[in-house]
Write a protein that holds these residues in place. Structure first.
Motif, PDB file in Angstrom:
ATOM      1  N   PRO A   1       0.812  -1.229   0.000  1.00  0.00           N
ATOM      2  CA  PRO A   1       0.000   0.000   0.000  1.00  0.00           C
ATOM      3  C   PRO A   1       0.842   1.275   0.000  1.00  0.00           C
ATOM      4  O   PRO A   1       0.391   2.320  -0.458  1.00  0.00           O
ATOM      5  CB  PRO A   1      -0.822  -0.129   1.285  1.00  0.00           C
ATOM      6  CG  PRO A   1      -0.912  -1.586   1.528  1.00  0.00           C
ATOM      7  CD  PRO A   1       0.415  -2.131   1.096  1.00  0.00           C
ATOM      8  N   VAL A   2       2.077   1.184   0.501  1.00  0.00           N
ATOM      9  CA  VAL A   2       2.980   2.338   0.500  1.00  0.00           C
ATOM     10  C   VAL A   2       3.815   2.377  -0.771  1.00  0.00           C
ATOM     11  O   VAL A   2       4.000   3.430  -1.385  1.00  0.00           O
ATOM     12  CB  VAL A   2       3.897   2.290   1.742  1.00  0.00           C
ATOM     13  CG1 VAL A   2       4.951   3.387   1.674  1.00  0.00           C
ATOM     14  CG2 VAL A   2       3.064   2.430   3.009  1.00  0.00           C
ATOM     15  N   LEU A   3       4.310   1.218  -1.183  1.00  0.00           N
ATOM     16  CA  LEU A   3       5.200   1.164  -2.342  1.00  0.00           C
ATOM     17  C   LEU A   3       4.441   1.311  -3.655  1.00  0.00           C
ATOM     18  O   LEU A   3       4.911   1.981  -4.582  1.00  0.00           O
ATOM     19  CB  LEU A   3       5.967  -0.166  -2.348  1.00  0.00           C
ATOM     20  CG  LEU A   3       6.887  -0.442  -1.169  1.00  0.00           C
ATOM     21  CD1 LEU A   3       7.567  -1.790  -1.341  1.00  0.00           C
ATOM     22  CD2 LEU A   3       7.929   0.652  -1.010  1.00  0.00           C
ATOM     23  N   GLY A   4       3.281   0.668  -3.745  1.00  0.00           N
ATOM     24  CA  GLY A   4       2.537   0.651  -5.003  1.00  0.00           C
ATOM     25  C   GLY A   4       2.274   2.015  -5.610  1.00  0.00           C
ATOM     26  O   GLY A   4       2.535   2.230  -6.801  1.00  0.00           O
ATOM     27  N   PRO A   5       1.770   2.978  -4.828  1.00  0.00           N
ATOM     28  CA  PRO A   5       1.499   4.305  -5.393  1.00  0.00           C
ATOM     29  C   PRO A   5       2.730   5.037  -5.890  1.00  0.00           C
ATOM     30  O   PRO A   5       2.602   6.023  -6.621  1.00  0.00           O
ATOM     31  CB  PRO A   5       0.853   5.048  -4.204  1.00  0.00           C
ATOM     32  CG  PRO A   5       0.280   3.978  -3.341  1.00  0.00           C
ATOM     33  CD  PRO A   5       1.236   2.841  -3.456  1.00  0.00           C
ATOM     34  N   LYS A   6       3.918   4.600  -5.499  1.00  0.00           N
ATOM     35  CA  LYS A   6       5.148   5.259  -5.960  1.00  0.00           C
ATOM     36  C   LYS A   6       5.544   4.837  -7.367  1.00  0.00           C
ATOM     37  O   LYS A   6       6.403   5.474  -7.982  1.00  0.00           O
ATOM     38  CB  LYS A   6       6.306   4.942  -4.996  1.00  0.00           C
ATOM     39  CG  LYS A   6       6.061   5.403  -3.568  1.00  0.00           C
ATOM     40  CD  LYS A   6       5.899   6.913  -3.476  1.00  0.00           C
ATOM     41  CE  LYS A   6       5.701   7.363  -2.038  1.00  0.00           C
ATOM     42  NZ  LYS A   6       5.531   8.836  -1.933  1.00  0.00           N
ATOM     43  N   LEU A   7       4.931   3.780  -7.874  1.00  0.00           N
ATOM     44  CA  LEU A   7       5.239   3.338  -9.237  1.00  0.00           C
ATOM     45  C   LEU A   7       4.471   4.170 -10.250  1.00  0.00           C
ATOM     46  O   LEU A   7       3.297   4.501 -10.031  1.00  0.00           O
ATOM     47  CB  LEU A   7       4.872   1.862  -9.413  1.00  0.00           C
ATOM     48  CG  LEU A   7       5.686   0.848  -8.608  1.00  0.00           C
ATOM     49  CD1 LEU A   7       5.099  -0.538  -8.789  1.00  0.00           C
ATOM     50  CD2 LEU A   7       7.143   0.877  -9.034  1.00  0.00           C
ATOM     51  N   PRO A   8       5.098   4.515 -11.374  1.00  0.00           N
ATOM     52  CA  PRO A   8       4.378   5.236 -12.428  1.00  0.00           C
ATOM     53  C   PRO A   8       3.203   4.414 -12.944  1.00  0.00           C
ATOM     54  O   PRO A   8       3.202   3.180 -12.839  1.00  0.00           O
ATOM     55  CB  PRO A   8       5.440   5.415 -13.521  1.00  0.00           C
ATOM     56  CG  PRO A   8       6.754   5.273 -12.816  1.00  0.00           C
ATOM     57  CD  PRO A   8       6.521   4.313 -11.705  1.00  0.00           C
TER      58      PRO A   8
END
Length: 620
Positions: free
Chosen positions: A97-104
């Motif tokens: 949930p934290v890492l996913g939104p950081k991906l384009p």
């Protein structure tokens, strides 16, 4: 690592769902489908939680597999133990949930569904159905018999990556005129785990909520990666190692390209929909040809700065009108016809695939098999078998195997497999593994196959997965006392946990009172490579009445034509020793013997031998 309390029993049980789903597509299948974990899941979850809370969890060594890419080359894959995979998923569920939104937006593999909360709520409901008590504290009635649930059926948190990638590419092709296609060379081997950890750590440290839990989760995850990379006797840990063959590696590997993705978004691509990356495959869409050439040059430069290179042989620039093969699109569209879809799939396999470009039509072939399998149509069995025998590519082996396995109970194909296995000359060991796997589902008796499998199973010079396949095949035959003694001798010096596991399962063809003390000791104390739950599984099936009755009912309902029935032969071997269900066992076994075709001599003799070896209630 310091003591941690970030992991709950609920986390572990939910992670089991994802791990079991992932393990189903591993390079090498577990010989009993991880039944020992499934039937001891509360104990497994409790032990994992205790070890992680106390900072003493240690992963098992990886098992290396050489996986054929084509007729000439193979890539190195790694098999992660199921317990380790459960732990990895538990950690990644906290981090995603934290890492996913950081991906384009254009980076596609394994993005978490937006409806994640609804999925977790559904998971909670299922967990409460099958595990009594408070799952958040792992107080789940550990000493009571527990029935496993089909966790795979609700473990749907990860989006299917390839269809999404395909759809995004088609949408972009409709908007732009040119596409630059590129592939990263040796992507997983080029990843530096330390640098990857730094990228993930920076994201975690930037979070205002749940910081300590997130830190513990990512530290555990990367400590496992570093443990896997360590080699005995090496002066330093190999920093360029990320195990290939599981979904977590595909997801976490994205962050090794964090700087590259940012560079592409800021200075190269025309818009958020013009840049698409699936692991190591890159598509850049532009309006003009010159723009595409410049984008490709900048892409290569940005990759080099991130420590990666492009594969020159697969890098190309094409008009978007030529990006998708017209024949492939036509065939795929024809499979959607509700009336003629199966007929079209059959026609493609019989004529269209052989006449077209195999590389471009490969996904169409796989889809055609899906359509026919769904329709229970075995009309292309012979074509799929020929492809299975000739093409060692892992994707073809796996997909052909699934189709052939589905209809193996009604076909005679063992002779073709024996000819292939006995042929002199080079063959990928992984191909031999798959040949033995399919051979296990044949019903006809073949002394030549049995002899080949026994020779390969006990040959320590053969690759471990080749031997596991041979042992799986042997378990579909009635073995003599001499055969079983040969396999027992194998266990005395065997160091590979997967081979040992397969051998111990096969040895249960004997009644308990015929098993040597040495083998019984191994079953009680064997504790290599996270196999400690195997003796517990053996004990429960051979002693507990409630679990035995449940298994017998499932076996009673299983069609003897189905591959699932062959998968349960080892359970019949175990159940014959359970005196608490003596009458029920004989009733089920007699029913199954009567349902067999008289020409199925391998299966009939196997079942009759189980009946002869059954143990009465007093052990006589």
């Amino acid at each position: 690592m310091a003591s941690s309390s970030w992991l709950t029993g609920e986390d572990i049980l939910a992670a089991c769902a994802y791990a079991l789903r992932d393990a189903a597509s591993h390079f090498v299948s577990d010989v009993i489908g991880h039944a020992d974990i499934k039937y001891n899941l509360p104990q497994v979850a409790r032990r994992i939680k205790i070890e992680i809370d106390n900072g003493v969890y240690t992963p098992a060594p990886l098992l290396q597999v050489d996986v054929p890419s084509n007729v000439n080359t193979a890539t190195c894959g790694a098999l992660v133990s199921l317990l380790d995979l459960i732990v990895v998923y538990a950690a990644i569920m906290k981090l995603t949930p934290v890492l996913g939104p950081k991906l384009p937006a254009g980076v596609l593999p394994y993005r978490w569904r937006e409806a994640r909360e609804k999925i977790e709520q559904a998971a909670d409901v299922e967990l409460q159905k099958v595990v009594p008590g408070d799952v958040t504290t792992c107080d789940v009635g550990w000493d009571t018999p527990w029935e496993p649930h089909d966790f795979e059926s609700w473990a749907v948190g990860w989006l299917p990556e390839w269809p999404w990638y395909f759809k995004r590419a088609k949408d972009a092709a409709a908007k732009y005129d040119y596409c630059a296609k590129a592939e990263i060379t040796s992507f997983f081997k080029s990843i530096r785990v330390t640098a990857l950890h730094d990228h993930v750590r920076k994201i975690v440290e930037g979070q205002s909520n749940g910081g300590e839990e997130l830190t513990d989760a990512q530290e555990l995850l990367f400590r496992m990666y570093k443990d896997w990379a360590w080699k005995p006797g090496a002066e330093a840990t190999d920093d360029s190692f990320l195990p290939q063959g599981n979904r977590i590696s595909k997801f976490i590997a994205n962050f090794a390209l964090a700087e590259f993705d940012r560079a592409m978004e800021k200075g190269v691509v025309e818009g958020p929909d013009s840049y698409i990356r699936y692991v190591d495959d890159i598509l850049i869409f532009t309006k003009e040809e010159d723009q595409a050439r410049r984008a490709l040059l900048e892409c290569e430069k940005a990759l080099r700065e991130s420590g990666f290179d492009l594969t020159s042989g697969t890098t190309q620039l094409v008009p978007t009108a030529e990006l998708f093969d017209a024949d492939a699109e036509r065939w795929l569209g024809s499979f959607e016809d509700p009336v003629a879809g199966a007929d079209n799939a059959r026609e493609f396999v019989e004529t269209g695939f052989a006449a077209g470009d195999a590389g471009k039509l490969e996904p169409v072939y796989f889809k055609a098999l899906d359509v026919l399998e769904d329709q229970e149509d075995d009309s292309v069995f012979d074509q799929a078998l020929q492809s299975f025998l000739e093409n060692p590519n892992r994707e073809f082996l796996a997909r052909n195997f699934r189709y052939l396995r589905r209809f193996a109970g009604d076909r005679y194909f063992t002779g073709a497999l024996v000819i292939k296995l006995a042929r002199a000359g080079f063959m990928f060991p992984f191909h031999r593994y798959y040949l033995y796997r399919l051979a296990a589902y044949g019903r006809e008796y073949s002394p030549a196959l049995r002899e080949l499998a026994l020779q390969d199973a006990v040959d320590s010079c053969k690759e471990w997965y080749w031997r596991v396949g041979a042992l799986s095949c042997l378990n579909s035959f009635e073995l003599t006392a001499g055969d079983l003694e040969t396999i027992k001798d194998l266990t005395e010096d065997e160091t590979n946990p997967a081979v040992m596991r397969a051998a111990l399962v096969t040895l249960w063809q004997r009644p308990v009172f015929e098993l040597s003390d040495a083998v019984k000791d191994m079953m009680c104390y064997y504790n290599v490579g996270h196999c400690e739950y195997l003796p517990e599984y053996f004990f429960r099936v051979t002693n507990e009445r409630k679990l035995a009755l449940k298994l017998l009912e499932e076996i009673r309902e299983a069609d003897v034509h189905s591959p699932a029935f062959i998968d349960r032969l080892h359970q019949l071997d175990l159940l014959k020793n359970n005196g608490a269900v003596r009458d029920e066992f004989v009733d089920v076994l007699d029913q199954k013997i009567a349902a067999c075709d008289l020409s199925w001599m391998r299966l009939v003799t196997r079942l009759e031998r189980i009946r002869e070896c059954r143990v009465s209630y007093n052990g006589i």
